[in-house]
Design a protein around this motif. Structure first.
Motif, PDB file in Angstrom:
ATOM      1  N   GLU A   1      -1.808  -1.077  -1.072  1.00 39.87           N
ATOM      2  CA  GLU A   1      -2.165   0.336  -1.106  1.00 39.87           C
ATOM      3  C   GLU A   1      -1.854   0.939   0.248  1.00 39.87           C
ATOM      4  O   GLU A   1      -2.243   0.391   1.281  1.00 39.87           O
ATOM      5  N   ILE A   2      -1.147   2.049   0.227  1.00 40.99           N
ATOM      6  CA  ILE A   2      -0.802   2.723   1.465  1.00 40.99           C
ATOM      7  C   ILE A   2      -1.271   4.167   1.376  1.00 40.99           C
ATOM      8  O   ILE A   2      -0.980   4.855   0.389  1.00 40.99           O
TER       9      ILE A   2
ATOM     10  N   LEU B   1      -1.668   6.097   9.056  1.00 42.42           N
ATOM     11  CA  LEU B   1      -1.268   5.281   7.909  1.00 42.42           C
ATOM     12  C   LEU B   1      -2.231   4.116   7.773  1.00 42.42           C
ATOM     13  O   LEU B   1      -2.476   3.395   8.738  1.00 42.42           O
ATOM     14  N   ARG B   2      -2.775   3.954   6.573  1.00 42.60           N
ATOM     15  CA  ARG B   2      -3.668   2.821   6.310  1.00 42.60           C
ATOM     16  C   ARG B   2      -3.032   1.939   5.251  1.00 42.60           C
ATOM     17  O   ARG B   2      -2.575   2.429   4.217  1.00 42.60           O
ATOM     18  N   ILE B   3      -2.992   0.676   5.529  1.00 43.35           N
ATOM     19  CA  ILE B   3      -2.472  -0.297   4.559  1.00 43.35           C
ATOM     20  C   ILE B   3      -3.592  -1.244   4.186  1.00 43.35           C
ATOM     21  O   ILE B   3      -4.299  -1.749   5.064  1.00 43.35           O
ATOM     22  N   ARG B   4      -3.716  -1.451   2.907  1.00 41.20           N
ATOM     23  CA  ARG B   4      -4.607  -2.507   2.429  1.00 41.20           C
ATOM     24  C   ARG B   4      -3.805  -3.374   1.477  1.00 41.20           C
ATOM     25  O   ARG B   4      -3.139  -2.854   0.582  1.00 41.20           O
ATOM     26  N   ALA B   5      -3.871  -4.639   1.687  1.00 42.76           N
ATOM     27  CA  ALA B   5      -3.062  -5.531   0.864  1.00 42.76           C
ATOM     28  C   ALA B   5      -3.859  -6.782   0.520  1.00 42.76           C
ATOM     29  O   ALA B   5      -4.615  -7.295   1.348  1.00 42.76           O
ATOM     30  N   SER B   6      -3.705  -7.199  -0.688  1.00 43.57           N
ATOM     31  CA  SER B   6      -4.241  -8.486  -1.092  1.00 43.57           C
ATOM     32  C   SER B   6      -3.258  -9.060  -2.092  1.00 43.57           C
ATOM     33  O   SER B   6      -2.164  -8.527  -2.245  1.00 43.57           O
ATOM     34  N   HIS B   7      -3.652 -10.061  -2.792  1.00 44.87           N
ATOM     35  CA  HIS B   7      -2.693 -10.727  -3.671  1.00 44.87           C
ATOM     36  C   HIS B   7      -2.061  -9.750  -4.657  1.00 44.87           C
ATOM     37  O   HIS B   7      -2.724  -9.149  -5.490  1.00 44.87           O
ATOM     38  N   SER B   8      -0.755  -9.576  -4.537  1.00 41.63           N
ATOM     39  CA  SER B   8       0.030  -8.715  -5.431  1.00 41.63           C
ATOM     40  C   SER B   8      -0.496  -7.290  -5.503  1.00 41.63           C
ATOM     41  O   SER B   8      -0.452  -6.643  -6.558  1.00 41.63           O
ATOM     42  N   TYR B   9      -1.034  -6.795  -4.429  1.00 41.87           N
ATOM     43  CA  TYR B   9      -1.557  -5.429  -4.387  1.00 41.87           C
ATOM     44  C   TYR B   9      -1.353  -4.864  -2.983  1.00 41.87           C
ATOM     45  O   TYR B   9      -1.761  -5.473  -1.999  1.00 41.87           O
TER      46      TYR B   9
ATOM     47  N   LEU C   1      -1.503  11.190   1.143  1.00 43.35           N
ATOM     48  CA  LEU C   1      -0.662  10.609   0.101  1.00 43.35           C
ATOM     49  C   LEU C   1      -1.097   9.160  -0.095  1.00 43.35           C
ATOM     50  O   LEU C   1      -1.187   8.407   0.867  1.00 43.35           O
ATOM     51  N   ARG C   2      -1.372   8.808  -1.320  1.00 42.50           N
ATOM     52  CA  ARG C   2      -1.769   7.430  -1.628  1.00 42.50           C
ATOM     53  C   ARG C   2      -0.723   6.814  -2.537  1.00 42.50           C
ATOM     54  O   ARG C   2      -0.348   7.389  -3.554  1.00 42.50           O
ATOM     55  N   MET C   3      -0.247   5.654  -2.166  1.00 45.51           N
ATOM     56  CA  MET C   3       0.719   4.928  -2.994  1.00 45.51           C
ATOM     57  C   MET C   3       0.223   3.507  -3.194  1.00 45.51           C
ATOM     58  O   MET C   3      -0.294   2.890  -2.266  1.00 45.51           O
TER      59      MET C   3
END
Lengths: 141, 110
Positions: free
Chosen positions: A76-77, A66-74, A128-130
Motif C-alpha cells: 500500500e502506498i 509517501l508512506r509505504i506499507r508492505a507485507s506478504h503479497s500486499y 493518493l492511495r494505491m
C-alpha cells in the motif's frame, strides 16, 4: 515480513528517483516478483510525476510525503502533497491509443495497481492511495 | 540520469540511450530526436539497450518523434529494448506503433 516507511521529500529529481527505488525494494520485501515490483515502481513514478507536473507546476520545492506499507503479497502506498486540491472528477485518464506527451500516467496507475483512490485533503493538498495485491496484472490481448 | 550518445552507421543516425528516461530526462531525449526530425532524417535508430527505466513521458517522447517522422515518410526504429522496457511498451499497446528490432544491426538491415 512486514515493512513500513514514511518518507518526506521535496520534488527535486534525485529525491523522487530515490523514492522510486525504495518502492521497488519494498515490493521485493513483500515477496512480489521482479516484474510486479517493476510495475509497482512505475505506478508510483507516474503518481509522483503527476504531483510534480500538475500539482506543483514542475517546481522542485514541493513537499511530498509517501508512506509505504508492505507485507506478504500486499503493498500500500499513500502519497500526500500540499498542492492545489484536485477533485477526483478532474482526473481524466487518457486511453493508451491516444499517446502523446502527458496524460497517460493515471491510466497506467489504474492498470498496474489493484486500487487507486484520490481524495483532496480539506483545504490543503491531496492524498493518493494505491494498493497492489495481484502477483500479475491482466494484459488485454 | 540519462546518457545519450550519437553515432552514424551506414549513413543512419543511431541514438544510443542509457540510464533513466523519466519526467526529468525525457526532454533531453526529445531535444536530440527533434534535431533529427528537424533535419528530416530518413531513418533514426534509437538503441535502448542501456535503459534501466522508462516511464510514460519517455514513451510519449518516442511516440511523438515517430509520428513527426512518419509525417514525412521517415522511420524511427527502436532497437535492443530491455525486457522491462518491452513490457511497458506492450502494456501501453505500443507494439503496433513502433518499429522494434532486437538489435541495432537488425534495425539497420531492415
Amino acid at each position: 515480513m512486514r515493512f513500513a516507511l514514511t518518507s518526506r521529500i521535496r520534488t527535486e529529481p534525485d529525491a523522487v528517483r530515490e523514492l522510486r527505488e525504495i518502492v521497488g525494494l519494498a515490493a521485493a520485501m513483500a515477496g512480489f516478483e521482479h516484474t510486479a515490483g517493476e510495475e509497482i515502481r512505475l505506478a508510483v513514478n507516474e503518481a509522483l510525476a503527476n504531483v510534480v507536473k500538475h500539482g506543483y507546476g514542475g517546481e522542485v520545492d514541493g513537499p511530498i510525503r509517501l508512506r509505504i506499507r508492505a507485507s506478504h503479497s500486499y503493498v500500500e502506498i499513500v502519497i500526500v502533497d500540499e498542492a492545489r486540491p484536485i477533485e477526483p472528477g478532474e482526473i481524466c485518464p487518457r486511453d493508451f491509443e491516444d499517446v502523446r506527451p502527458g496524460g497517460l500516467g493515471v491510466h497506467l496507475m489504474r492498470k498496474l495497481m489493484n486500487i487507486v483512490e484520490y481524495r483532496p485533503r480539506s483545504g490543503r493538498g491531496n492524498a493518493l492511495r494505491m494498493v497492489r495485491t495481484s502477483p500479475q496484472i491482466e494484459w488485454e490481448p | 540520469m540519462i546518457q545519450i550518445e550519437q553515432s552514424d552507421r551506414e549513413g543512419v543516425p543511431v541514438v544510443s540511450v542509457s540510464g533513466t528516461i523519466d519526467m526529468y530526462s525525457s526532454s533531453e531525449l526529445k531535444e536530440r530526436l527533434d534535431g533529427h526530425v528537424g533535419q528530416k532524417a530518413a531513418r533514426v535508430v534509437v538503441d535502448l539497450e542501456g535503459i534501466d527505466f522508462i516511464d510514460s513521458s519517455g514513451l510519449a517522447t518516442l511516440v511523438d518523434a515517430q509520428r513527426h517522422m512518419k509525417a514525412y515518410s521517415g522511420r524511427l526504429q527502436l532497437a535492443a529494448l530491455p525486457t522491462r522496457v518491452e513490457a511497458v511498451v506492450r502494456l501501453m499497446h505500443l507494439t503496433k506503433v513502433f518499429e522494434i528490432h532486437s538489435t541495432v544491426d537488425e534495425a539497420l538491415s531492415a
